[in-house]
Design a protein around this motif. Sequence first.
Motif, mmCIF file in Angstrom:
data_model
loop_
_atom_site.group_PDB
_atom_site.id
_atom_site.type_symbol
_atom_site.label_atom_id
_atom_site.label_comp_id
_atom_site.label_asym_id
_atom_site.label_seq_id
_atom_site.Cartn_x
_atom_site.Cartn_y
_atom_site.Cartn_z
ATOM 1 N N GLN A 343 0.831 -1.217 0.000
ATOM 2 C CA GLN A 343 0.000 0.000 0.000
ATOM 3 C C GLN A 343 0.858 1.258 0.000
ATOM 4 O O GLN A 343 0.571 2.222 -0.693
ATOM 5 C CB GLN A 343 -0.880 0.021 1.246
ATOM 6 C CG GLN A 343 -2.103 -0.832 1.128
ATOM 7 C CD GLN A 343 -2.907 -0.753 2.425
ATOM 8 O OE1 GLN A 343 -2.930 0.260 3.101
ATOM 9 N NE2 GLN A 343 -3.546 -1.855 2.762
ATOM 10 N N LEU A 344 1.922 1.226 0.803
ATOM 11 C CA LEU A 344 2.798 2.410 0.867
ATOM 12 C C LEU A 344 3.449 2.662 -0.490
ATOM 13 O O LEU A 344 3.489 3.787 -0.983
ATOM 14 C CB LEU A 344 3.883 2.211 1.938
ATOM 15 C CG LEU A 344 3.371 2.216 3.385
ATOM 16 C CD1 LEU A 344 4.469 1.769 4.348
ATOM 17 C CD2 LEU A 344 2.885 3.614 3.768
ATOM 18 N N ARG A 345 3.951 1.588 -1.110
ATOM 19 C CA ARG A 345 4.640 1.753 -2.408
ATOM 20 C C ARG A 345 3.670 2.224 -3.482
ATOM 21 O O ARG A 345 4.028 3.028 -4.337
ATOM 22 C CB ARG A 345 5.309 0.439 -2.807
ATOM 23 C CG ARG A 345 6.537 0.167 -1.929
ATOM 24 C CD ARG A 345 7.030 -1.240 -2.096
ATOM 25 N NE ARG A 345 8.234 -1.472 -1.317
ATOM 26 C CZ ARG A 345 8.672 -2.672 -1.001
ATOM 27 N NH1 ARG A 345 8.007 -3.752 -1.391
ATOM 28 N NH2 ARG A 345 9.788 -2.808 -0.309
ATOM 29 N N THR A 407 1.795 6.396 18.205
ATOM 30 C CA THR A 407 0.979 5.230 17.863
ATOM 31 C C THR A 407 -0.043 5.671 16.814
ATOM 32 O O THR A 407 -0.706 6.689 16.997
ATOM 33 C CB THR A 407 0.247 4.702 19.120
ATOM 34 O OG1 THR A 407 1.247 4.392 20.092
ATOM 35 C CG2 THR A 407 -0.545 3.446 18.810
ATOM 36 N N VAL A 408 -0.110 4.905 15.720
ATOM 37 C CA VAL A 408 -1.017 5.291 14.641
ATOM 38 C C VAL A 408 -1.926 4.105 14.317
ATOM 39 O O VAL A 408 -1.468 2.957 14.286
ATOM 40 C CB VAL A 408 -0.230 5.700 13.370
ATOM 41 C CG1 VAL A 408 -1.157 6.100 12.244
ATOM 42 C CG2 VAL A 408 0.733 6.829 13.674
ATOM 43 N N ALA A 409 -3.193 4.389 14.083
ATOM 44 C CA ALA A 409 -4.138 3.320 13.723
ATOM 45 C C ALA A 409 -3.760 2.772 12.348
ATOM 46 O O ALA A 409 -3.382 3.539 11.457
ATOM 47 C CB ALA A 409 -5.558 3.876 13.691
ATOM 48 N N ILE A 410 -3.842 1.468 12.180
ATOM 49 C CA ILE A 410 -3.466 0.833 10.900
ATOM 50 C C ILE A 410 -4.251 1.451 9.745
ATOM 51 O O ILE A 410 -3.711 1.721 8.683
ATOM 52 C CB ILE A 410 -3.702 -0.700 10.989
ATOM 53 C CG1 ILE A 410 -2.631 -1.313 11.893
ATOM 54 C CG2 ILE A 410 -3.661 -1.345 9.602
ATOM 55 C CD1 ILE A 410 -2.880 -2.751 12.279
ATOM 56 N N SER A 411 -5.523 1.771 9.992
ATOM 57 C CA SER A 411 -6.345 2.337 8.906
ATOM 58 C C SER A 411 -5.878 3.750 8.511
ATOM 59 O O SER A 411 -6.215 4.243 7.447
ATOM 60 C CB SER A 411 -7.808 2.378 9.340
ATOM 61 O OG SER A 411 -7.897 3.135 10.525
ATOM 62 N N PRO A 415 -2.518 7.469 4.817
ATOM 63 C CA PRO A 415 -2.677 8.932 4.733
ATOM 64 C C PRO A 415 -1.723 9.682 5.658
ATOM 65 O O PRO A 415 -1.194 10.727 5.287
ATOM 66 C CB PRO A 415 -4.140 9.166 5.139
ATOM 67 C CG PRO A 415 -4.683 7.874 5.601
ATOM 68 C CD PRO A 415 -3.776 6.777 5.138
ATOM 69 N N TYR A 416 -1.449 9.115 6.842
ATOM 70 C CA TYR A 416 -0.559 9.812 7.749
ATOM 71 C C TYR A 416 0.843 9.923 7.162
ATOM 72 O O TYR A 416 1.428 11.011 7.124
ATOM 73 C CB TYR A 416 -0.505 9.081 9.114
ATOM 74 C CG TYR A 416 0.505 9.692 10.051
ATOM 75 C CD1 TYR A 416 0.290 10.966 10.598
ATOM 76 C CD2 TYR A 416 1.695 9.039 10.352
ATOM 77 C CE1 TYR A 416 1.225 11.571 11.417
ATOM 78 C CE2 TYR A 416 2.638 9.633 11.167
ATOM 79 C CZ TYR A 416 2.398 10.888 11.699
ATOM 80 O OH TYR A 416 3.332 11.482 12.496
ATOM 81 N N LEU A 420 3.460 13.137 5.496
ATOM 82 C CA LEU A 420 4.845 13.465 5.875
ATOM 83 C C LEU A 420 5.772 13.571 4.672
ATOM 84 O O LEU A 420 6.756 14.284 4.707
ATOM 85 C CB LEU A 420 5.429 12.356 6.782
ATOM 86 C CG LEU A 420 4.865 12.179 8.167
ATOM 87 C CD1 LEU A 420 5.641 11.096 8.884
ATOM 88 C CD2 LEU A 420 4.919 13.472 8.959
ATOM 89 N N SER A 421 5.461 12.850 3.596
ATOM 90 C CA SER A 421 6.462 12.728 2.509
ATOM 91 C C SER A 421 6.392 13.904 1.541
ATOM 92 O O SER A 421 5.448 14.659 1.532
ATOM 93 C CB SER A 421 6.269 11.433 1.737
ATOM 94 O OG SER A 421 5.001 11.417 1.163
#
Length: 421
Positions: A343-345, A407-411, A415-416, A420-421
Motif C-alpha cells: 500500500q505504501l509503495r 501510535t497510529v491506527a493501521i487504517s 494517509p498519515y 509526511l512525505s
Amino acid sequence: MVTQPIRGTRDLLGEEYDKFSFLYQTALNVIPLYGYKGIETPIIEYTSLFERGLGEATDIVGKEMYTFPDRSNRSLTLRPEGTASVARAIINAGLTQTMPQKLFYIGPMFRYENPQKGRYRQFYQLGVESVGVSNPIADIESIALAAHFLNVCGITDYQLQLNTLGDVESRQAYRQALVDYFTQYKNDLSVESKTRLGKNPLRILDSKSPKDQELCANVPKFENFLNNASKAFFDAVQEGLVSLGIPFNLDQKLVRGLDYYCHTTFEFNTQYLGTQNAILGGGRYDGLFQQLGTNSLPAIGWATGLDRLMLLLPELNKPKKLKIALIVDEEWLQPFALKLMQQLRLNNIFCEMPLNDNISKRLKEAYKAECQVLIFVRKEEYCEKNVKIRYLDNMNLFSSAKEKEKTVAISEIVPYLSSLS
Ligand code: AMP
C-alpha cells in the motif's frame, strides 16, 4: 571464472550509476525543450554504414572499430558513434521527405582505443542531430542546447572552441594549400601524418605528435581561403552566440576527425580531465546523407561522452525523500507487513522490511539504508489495530513530527505517512 569485465569496459554501480541516471534524466528534461524527439538505433550495424558514413581515412574506421563476421559471414560492427546510424534510420523510415527532423539518442558506443581515465572501449554518448535546416540558426540553437544541457547538469567550467571548415569550394582550396605547405616538410612529418597528407591533409592539424604540431604553427590560415558565402555563414553563427551570451574561442586547429563535416565545428573542453579534455563535440555535416546514397540534406549535431561528464559532476544533491523501514518482530506478522508495504509503495512511498536474524540487526540495516521512519509491527499494537512509529531524525523533514514516537491506527497509516512525505 573470470569476473573482470573486458579491458576498456566497466560496470556502473552505486554513485556512478546515480550520476549516469542523473545525466540521462537531465537530458530527457532539457533536450525536448528544443523540439528533439528520442530515437534508439541498434548497437550493431553493417560495417559498410560506417565505412561509407565516416570515411575510410578516419581513425575510427581505420583502427578503432569492433568489426566481426556474423554466423552468415556478413561483416558487422559495434557502433562507434551515433550519427551514421541516425542518418540511416531517417532514410530507412522515409523521413527524408518530411524535413526537418530533430532526433536525440543516448547509448553505448564502442571504439578500440587505449583505455585510460575518461577513455573507454565501451562508453556512453548522448547525441542530438538536427537534419534539414541549412540556416546558421540551426547551428546556433544546437550549440546553445549543448551549453544549456551542461549548465543544468552543474558543469559550467568549460571552454567552447569554435571553427569553420567552410563549404566544399573553400575546403578544396584550403586542402590544396595544406598539401603544398606540408609537402615541403614531408620528411619531418610523423608516419601517420604522411598518410594523412595523401588522404585527408586537414587531419594533420589535429595531430598529437609534437613534431607535427611544430610544423602546424606556420600553416596557412583557413580564413584566407573561405569564400564569401562561407564567411557570411560563420559570421552569422558567431553573432548568434554573442547575442545569446555564449562565450567561445576561435580555434582553427579544430577540424574534427570525421570526413563529412563542413562549416561550423565546435568542441566543449575542460581543463580537469588531462588529455581527455573534450567533453562534447559536434558540427555541421551537410555531406553525410549524400555519402549514404540519398539526396543531399543539411544537418548539424553533437555528441557528448557521459562517462567524462560523470567525472566532472559535482556531488549529487539527492533530494531528501521519506524512507521507511518496517521492523517486524514475529514471523506471523510478516504477511500483514508485506501488504502494508504494498500500500505504501502504491502511494509512492519508499519502504523496506529488513529481514536480518534479530531485531538489533534489522535496526542496523534500517539505519544503513538511511530510513528516517521506523514502523514497528508488534503483537501488542497489532492486536489493538495499531502500529508504533519512531522518527529517527528530526531534521525539519517533517514539521508535524515533534515527538519521537507515535501510535497510529493501521487504517490511518497510509494517509498519515503520505502527509509526511
Ligand atoms: P566524437 O564522437 O569522437 O566526436 O566524441 C564526442 C564525445 O564523446 C567526446 O567529446 C567525448 O566526450 C566522448 N568520447 C569519445 N570517445 C570516447 C571514449 N573512448 N571514451 C569516453 N568518451 C569518449
